[in-house]
Each structure stands twice: as C-alpha cells, then as structure tokens.
Design an enzyme around this catalytic site. Structure first.
Site, mmCIF file in Angstrom:
data_model
loop_
_atom_site.group_PDB
_atom_site.id
_atom_site.type_symbol
_atom_site.label_atom_id
_atom_site.label_comp_id
_atom_site.label_asym_id
_atom_site.label_seq_id
_atom_site.Cartn_x
_atom_site.Cartn_y
_atom_site.Cartn_z
ATOM 1 N N ALA A 31 42.876 34.785 52.937
ATOM 2 C CA ALA A 31 44.280 34.919 53.049
ATOM 3 C C ALA A 31 44.729 34.060 54.244
ATOM 4 O O ALA A 31 46.061 34.197 54.378
ATOM 5 C CB ALA A 31 44.678 36.546 52.910
ATOM 6 N N SER A 33 44.835 30.987 54.944
ATOM 7 C CA SER A 33 45.173 29.706 54.683
ATOM 8 C C SER A 33 45.353 29.331 53.109
ATOM 9 O O SER A 33 44.898 30.242 52.368
ATOM 10 C CB SER A 33 44.234 28.489 55.467
ATOM 11 O OG SER A 33 42.910 28.565 54.756
ATOM 12 N N LEU A 35 46.101 28.578 49.276
ATOM 13 C CA LEU A 35 46.863 29.363 48.310
ATOM 14 C C LEU A 35 46.847 30.861 48.459
ATOM 15 O O LEU A 35 47.972 31.690 48.095
ATOM 16 C CB LEU A 35 46.329 29.038 47.103
ATOM 17 C CG LEU A 35 46.436 27.604 46.250
ATOM 18 C CD1 LEU A 35 45.902 27.499 45.030
ATOM 19 C CD2 LEU A 35 48.084 27.026 46.486
ATOM 20 N N TYR A 190 29.775 23.469 41.572
ATOM 21 C CA TYR A 190 31.035 24.141 41.586
ATOM 22 C C TYR A 190 31.516 24.663 40.335
ATOM 23 O O TYR A 190 31.942 25.861 40.176
ATOM 24 C CB TYR A 190 31.940 23.117 42.033
ATOM 25 C CG TYR A 190 33.534 23.568 42.225
ATOM 26 C CD1 TYR A 190 34.192 24.462 43.055
ATOM 27 C CD2 TYR A 190 34.479 23.077 41.186
ATOM 28 C CE1 TYR A 190 35.429 24.716 42.870
ATOM 29 C CE2 TYR A 190 35.811 23.559 41.043
ATOM 30 C CZ TYR A 190 36.089 24.426 41.880
ATOM 31 O OH TYR A 190 37.691 24.643 42.079
#
Length: 325
Positions: A31, A33, A35, A190
C-alpha cells in the site's frame, strides 16, 4: 449487468458506493506506492469513509510517510501499518500473527502487492521470486488470516489483483521454478504467478462461498510508470507492448497486446474498488474481472479456469508453503 467499464473512475465510485464503504475495515498489501496507494487515497476520500485501513508494506518508513500524508486528507480514518515481505514466509507468518491479534474483523482484503518481469531469483524459501511474491505469499497470508475475513458481518471480500498477463503462462505444476532457472522466461513466470491468482480466487469462492465470502481476481489495466514496472529497463519500455505481442504470437494467442492503451491510476483501481464494496456481483463469486466487468468464461484461457485446475493449484501452493488449509 452494470454500465461500468474500463473508463470508470474509482473517484466516482467511492461517492456512489459510500454507504457500503462507511465503517468498513480494509487490509491491503503493497500500500505504500503505485495502485495500492491510489486505492487507499481514493477510498479515504469517500463522503462516508471506512473506519480503518491496515497497510502492509515492506518498507516501514514509506508506509509511515504515507500514513502521515493521508492523515491530513482524512484524520477520521484509522490507518495502521504492518510490516510484510511476501517473499519471506517468516515475515508472512509474523504479519498474519499481528493481524489475528487485532480485535476487529477484516471486511475487505485486497491482495495488491506484486513484482513483474524480474530476472531469475529464488527466495530464501526456495521458490522462484515472482511465484512467491505474487502468489504464494498471498496464498499463505490470506489463509492464515481467513477467519478474520470470515468474521465480517457484511460478508468478507477478497480481491486478488492479477493481470491480463496471466495468459503468458500456465501454472507449471511439475516445474514451477523453470528448471532451477535454466529455462526461465520472466514473462512466462509472471504469467504463471498471475494465473495462480485467478485459480486462487475461484477456489476461495468454492470453499468458502457458503460462509458468505466473496473472492474475485482483477486485471487493473495497463499502468506503466508504477513501481510494478521498476524492473523494466528503458530499452524494454520503448518496445514494451511489442515484446509482449511477440510472446503472445509465439504462443498462438490471437488478441496479443497490440492496441492496449494505458489507463490512469484512478481508472486502474476502479475494478478493485467496485468489487470491494458493490452489492451487484454475488452471482460472479470467484470470477475474473477486467474493466469493471466479469470476463465471460469462454474467453478465459482454460488453464486459469475450472475446479480441476483450481484444486491442483491449491494443492501445489499448500505443498510449497508447507501447510495445509
């Protein structure tokens, strides 16, 4: 179906959903940085804000700096910071212990933190970094604090921030670490980690939906410039969409990444905000959402859908975190 779409702004939603935001307790990972920070700042600006937000961060100083900033915006929201490094199971267990000691339930858990397209690296727990940071750490943390979410009087919500990039890789059940890095592709890794988050959401809904839990996987849109893309160097950034298109084409995917347009941070957190508080999506429990809409199941790649796959992913995750749930 709602009229929301990829252009919907979270700043508009927090006004519309204010009655359902009011008094809630939210826990969000990553939280400090990107989105994650946008989500928090947007929600606390709601006309009827939440009672408290618990911020889990790797860097305490950054987390405290954000708390100081946000307290000026709305001092009525109780903001707490807990240290959490998802790439270390020891840290995950310590953070979960702190959460479980809290005297209140968690109404909304947003599993937001993550990394993208990093060079091959193993965690101290022996797992490929993207798979652990994006999925296994969240899998362990969520299960360890699940009773806190199930205690929510309004019905607990779990929002797993995944990605449309899930299509770049399925869960490699017999080779999740890419032959110890020898066959490693950062984009396929990913994709594997984000596919796992889709399957995790579906299995959570299947196991705990009868207890009132709602779980969703979310694609936040294309958001370049966030901390998620810090491992994409300048040369790669110039051909970012082209390189992903090439992988799509190599794998035979028809849509590729061509034509995708970046969204603003305000738009990028809209789907997360909508699913955190809206009362309109109970029939889509466990589903995957893009642009504030559930993606039709026949458009979801088969490796990221279905009870067989979600059960297999859950079992592999239990094996790798060393605990059954």
């Amino acid at each position: 179906m709602s009229s929301y779409d990829g252009q919907t702004k979270a700043s508009d939603l927090v006004r519309e959903l204010a009655p359902h935001i009011h008094g809630k307790t939210i826990l969000i990972t990553g939280a400090s940085s990107g989105l994650g920070a946008t989500y928090v700042e947007t929600v606390i600006k709601s006309p009827r804000p939440p009672a408290r937000i618990i911020l889990t961060v790797r860097d305490q100083s950054k987390g405290q700096a954000q708390v100081k900033k946000w307290s000026y915006i709305n001092s009525d929201v109780n903001l707490q910071v807990i240290s959490l490094d998802l790439a270390r199971f020891k840290s995950v267990r310590e953070a979960a212990k702190r959460v479980n000691e809290l005297e209140f339930a968690i109404d909304v858990l947003v599993n937001n933190a993550g990394v993208m397209a990093i060079p091959y690296e193993k965690t101290e727990d022996g797992n490929e970094m993207q798979f652990q940071a994006n999925h296994l750490g969240h899998f362990l943390f969520t299960n360890l604090i699940l009773n806190k979410v199930l205690e929510s009087k309004s019905g607990g919500r779990i929002i797993n921030v995944s990605s449309d990039g899930y299509r770049l890789g399925h869960v490699r059940y017999s080779d999740h670490d890419f032959h110890n890095g020898k066959s490693y592709d950062k984009w396929m890794a990913y994709g594997q980690s984000k596919t796992a988050q889709l399957l995790f959401s579906e299995e959570l809904a299947r196991r705990y939906g009868s207890k009132g839990l709602q779980a969703f996987a979310v694609h936040p849109g294309v958001n370049m410039g966030t901390s998620l893309s810090r491992h994409v160097n300048e040369k790669e950034a110039e051909t970012f969409f082209g390189s992903l298109t090439a992988i799509d084409q190599l794998q035979g995917h028809p849509q590729a990444w061509a034509g995708l347009k970046p969204v603003s941070p305000d738009q990028g957190v809209a789907t997360q905000v909508l699913l955190s508080f809206s009362q309109d999506f109970k029939d889509y429990n466990g589903d995957y959402f893009e642009g504030c809409q559930p993606l039709p199941k026949d458009e979801v790649y088969p490796w990221a859908l279905g009870e067989r796959e979600s059960r297999k992913c859950w079992a592999l995750s239990e094996k790798l975190v060393g605990e059954r749930f």
